[in-house]
Design a protein around this motif. Structure first.
Motif, PDB file in Angstrom:
ATOM      1  N   LEU A 198      49.480  90.191  49.684  1.00 46.86           N
ATOM      2  CA  LEU A 198      49.613  89.571  48.361  1.00 46.86           C
ATOM      3  C   LEU A 198      48.411  89.891  47.486  1.00 46.86           C
ATOM      4  O   LEU A 198      48.563  90.193  46.297  1.00 46.86           O
ATOM      5  CB  LEU A 198      49.796  88.055  48.488  1.00 46.86           C
ATOM      6  N   ALA A 199      47.214  89.864  48.061  1.00 48.60           N
ATOM      7  CA  ALA A 199      46.018  90.211  47.292  1.00 48.60           C
ATOM      8  C   ALA A 199      46.088  91.669  46.812  1.00 48.60           C
ATOM      9  O   ALA A 199      45.714  91.972  45.674  1.00 48.60           O
ATOM     10  CB  ALA A 199      44.767  89.991  48.134  1.00 48.60           C
ATOM     11  N   GLY A 200      46.587  92.574  47.654  1.00 45.96           N
ATOM     12  CA  GLY A 200      46.741  93.972  47.252  1.00 45.96           C
ATOM     13  C   GLY A 200      47.746  94.129  46.126  1.00 45.96           C
ATOM     14  O   GLY A 200      47.510  94.872  45.154  1.00 45.96           O
ATOM     15  N   ILE A 201      48.866  93.429  46.228  1.00 47.27           N
ATOM     16  CA  ILE A 201      49.886  93.499  45.177  1.00 47.27           C
ATOM     17  C   ILE A 201      49.336  92.953  43.866  1.00 47.27           C
ATOM     18  O   ILE A 201      49.509  93.554  42.801  1.00 47.27           O
ATOM     19  CB  ILE A 201      51.159  92.741  45.612  1.00 47.27           C
ATOM     20  N   VAL A 202      48.650  91.806  43.937  1.00 49.14           N
ATOM     21  CA  VAL A 202      48.062  91.210  42.736  1.00 49.14           C
ATOM     22  C   VAL A 202      47.025  92.156  42.131  1.00 49.14           C
ATOM     23  O   VAL A 202      46.951  92.326  40.909  1.00 49.14           O
ATOM     24  CB  VAL A 202      47.452  89.826  43.050  1.00 49.14           C
ATOM     25  N   GLY A 203      46.227  92.804  42.980  1.00 54.20           N
ATOM     26  CA  GLY A 203      45.222  93.753  42.490  1.00 54.20           C
ATOM     27  C   GLY A 203      45.847  94.919  41.748  1.00 54.20           C
ATOM     28  O   GLY A 203      45.371  95.308  40.668  1.00 54.20           O
ATOM     29  N   VAL A 204      46.916  95.484  42.304  1.00 50.52           N
ATOM     30  CA  VAL A 204      47.595  96.609  41.649  1.00 50.52           C
ATOM     31  C   VAL A 204      48.216  96.166  40.330  1.00 50.52           C
ATOM     32  O   VAL A 204      48.072  96.842  39.298  1.00 50.52           O
ATOM     33  CB  VAL A 204      48.656  97.227  42.585  1.00 50.52           C
ATOM     34  N   ILE A 205      48.888  95.015  40.337  1.00 45.95           N
ATOM     35  CA  ILE A 205      49.511  94.508  39.106  1.00 45.95           C
ATOM     36  C   ILE A 205      48.449  94.220  38.049  1.00 45.95           C
ATOM     37  O   ILE A 205      48.619  94.551  36.871  1.00 45.95           O
ATOM     38  CB  ILE A 205      50.362  93.251  39.403  1.00 45.95           C
ATOM     39  N   ALA A 206      47.329  93.626  38.463  1.00 42.46           N
ATOM     40  CA  ALA A 206      46.252  93.322  37.516  1.00 42.46           C
ATOM     41  C   ALA A 206      45.654  94.611  36.944  1.00 42.46           C
ATOM     42  O   ALA A 206      45.357  94.687  35.742  1.00 42.46           O
ATOM     43  CB  ALA A 206      45.182  92.481  38.196  1.00 42.46           C
ATOM     44  N   ALA A 207      45.479  95.634  37.786  1.00 41.57           N
ATOM     45  CA  ALA A 207      44.916  96.904  37.303  1.00 41.57           C
ATOM     46  C   ALA A 207      45.862  97.571  36.302  1.00 41.57           C
ATOM     47  O   ALA A 207      45.405  98.062  35.252  1.00 41.57           O
ATOM     48  CB  ALA A 207      44.649  97.840  38.486  1.00 41.57           C
ATOM     49  N   VAL A 208      47.144  97.560  36.600  1.00 42.17           N
ATOM     50  CA  VAL A 208      48.113  98.153  35.671  1.00 42.17           C
ATOM     51  C   VAL A 208      48.147  97.350  34.377  1.00 42.17           C
ATOM     52  O   VAL A 208      48.162  97.906  33.276  1.00 42.17           O
ATOM     53  CB  VAL A 208      49.512  98.241  36.317  1.00 42.17           C
ATOM     54  N   GLY A 209      48.144  96.027  34.486  1.00 42.92           N
ATOM     55  CA  GLY A 209      48.145  95.175  33.301  1.00 42.92           C
ATOM     56  C   GLY A 209      46.907  95.381  32.452  1.00 42.92           C
ATOM     57  O   GLY A 209      46.983  95.437  31.216  1.00 42.92           O
ATOM     58  N   CYS A 231      53.886  86.758  35.063  1.00 42.33           N
ATOM     59  CA  CYS A 231      55.130  86.256  35.658  1.00 42.33           C
ATOM     60  C   CYS A 231      55.452  86.999  36.954  1.00 42.33           C
ATOM     61  O   CYS A 231      55.926  86.401  37.933  1.00 42.33           O
ATOM     62  CB  CYS A 231      56.285  86.385  34.675  1.00 42.33           C
ATOM     63  N   GLU A 232      55.186  88.284  36.971  1.00 48.14           N
ATOM     64  CA  GLU A 232      55.426  89.082  38.167  1.00 48.14           C
ATOM     65  C   GLU A 232      54.534  88.614  39.320  1.00 48.14           C
ATOM     66  O   GLU A 232      54.983  88.479  40.459  1.00 48.14           O
ATOM     67  CB  GLU A 232      55.151  90.551  37.843  1.00 48.14           C
ATOM     68  N   ILE A 233      53.286  88.332  39.030  1.00 45.15           N
ATOM     69  CA  ILE A 233      52.363  87.818  40.053  1.00 45.15           C
ATOM     70  C   ILE A 233      52.845  86.465  40.563  1.00 45.15           C
ATOM     71  O   ILE A 233      52.858  86.216  41.773  1.00 45.15           O
ATOM     72  CB  ILE A 233      50.931  87.734  39.484  1.00 45.15           C
ATOM     73  N   ALA A 234      53.271  85.599  39.649  1.00 45.30           N
ATOM     74  CA  ALA A 234      53.767  84.277  40.052  1.00 45.30           C
ATOM     75  C   ALA A 234      55.016  84.402  40.923  1.00 45.30           C
ATOM     76  O   ALA A 234      55.175  83.658  41.901  1.00 45.30           O
ATOM     77  CB  ALA A 234      54.063  83.430  38.815  1.00 45.30           C
ATOM     78  N   LEU A 235      55.879  85.347  40.606  1.00 37.78           N
ATOM     79  CA  LEU A 235      57.090  85.554  41.404  1.00 37.78           C
ATOM     80  C   LEU A 235      56.745  86.036  42.815  1.00 37.78           C
ATOM     81  O   LEU A 235      57.329  85.552  43.799  1.00 37.78           O
ATOM     82  CB  LEU A 235      58.005  86.557  40.707  1.00 37.78           C
ATOM     83  N   PHE A 236      55.826  86.975  42.934  1.00 33.55           N
ATOM     84  CA  PHE A 236      55.394  87.426  44.257  1.00 33.55           C
ATOM     85  C   PHE A 236      54.777  86.274  45.044  1.00 33.55           C
ATOM     86  O   PHE A 236      55.062  86.105  46.233  1.00 33.55           O
ATOM     87  CB  PHE A 236      54.381  88.588  44.149  1.00 33.55           C
ATOM     88  N   TRP A 237      53.930  85.487  44.407  1.00 30.27           N
ATOM     89  CA  TRP A 237      53.299  84.356  45.086  1.00 30.27           C
ATOM     90  C   TRP A 237      54.366  83.384  45.590  1.00 30.27           C
ATOM     91  O   TRP A 237      54.317  82.935  46.733  1.00 30.27           O
ATOM     92  CB  TRP A 237      52.328  83.641  44.133  1.00 30.27           C
TER      93      TRP A 237
END
Length: 162
Positions: free
Chosen positions: A29-40, A57-63
């Motif tokens: 989850l931390a890796g996914i959030v990191g990638v999404i945050a970097a793209v954002g 919203c995408e981060i919240a959905l993954f969480w």
């Protein structure tokens, strides 16, 4: 009732399979959030800051999905056979327990029903009632469980010297 009749002839707990440990889920989850945050952040730096709420919203959905998966892993099924009864207790993630009881267990049958594609279903049946068990197991594990239950029922039906 003597102590030997109170001892379980069979006792098993079936947990759903989870491929990731809680620590592994946190790391993923931390890796996914990191990638999404970097793209954002890269979108925001190029002036497309309007997409940031969608990334949030995408981060919240993954969480939410990871949390739901971890919560569902708390469910289990317990099979307990004594000389007096066979109980199947299904514990939900909420802690609520649904218990099915077969008494006396001497008439209990264990049926492994094949299905298309190499899958199977494991059923306990007695006195016109049937209950599907072991749905969280692989087909091979259900076969092993069926053999173990049949062996325990065979020991139950053997004449005893009292």
């Amino acid at each position: 009732m003597d102590a030997s009749r109170a001892e379980p002839l069979f006792d098993a707990v079936i947990y759903p399979h989870r491929s990731l440990s809680p620590r592994g889920m946190r790391i993923l989850l931390a890796g996914i959030v990191g990638v999404i945050a970097a793209v954002g952040l890269s979108f925001a730096l190029t002036g497309a800051w309007i997409v940031l709420p969608f990334f949030g919203c995408e981060i919240a959905l993954f969480w939410w999905a990871f949390r739901k998966n971890a919560n569902d892993a708390r469910a289990f099924e317990r099979l307990h056979l004594t000389h007096e009864e066979m109980t199947v207790a299904r514990v939900r993630p909420s802690g609520r327990t649904l218990t099915d009881r077969f008494a006396p267990p001497h008439w209990l049958s264990v049926n492994l029903t094949p299905r298309a594609g190499g899958d199977n279903e494991l059923w306990l049946a007695s006195h016109g009632r049937a209950l599907r068990i072991g749905s969280d197991l692989t087909p091979e594990e259900r076969g092993d469980l069926a053999d173990a239950l049949r062996g325990a029922l065979q020991r139950l039906r053997e004449p005893r010297d009292d």
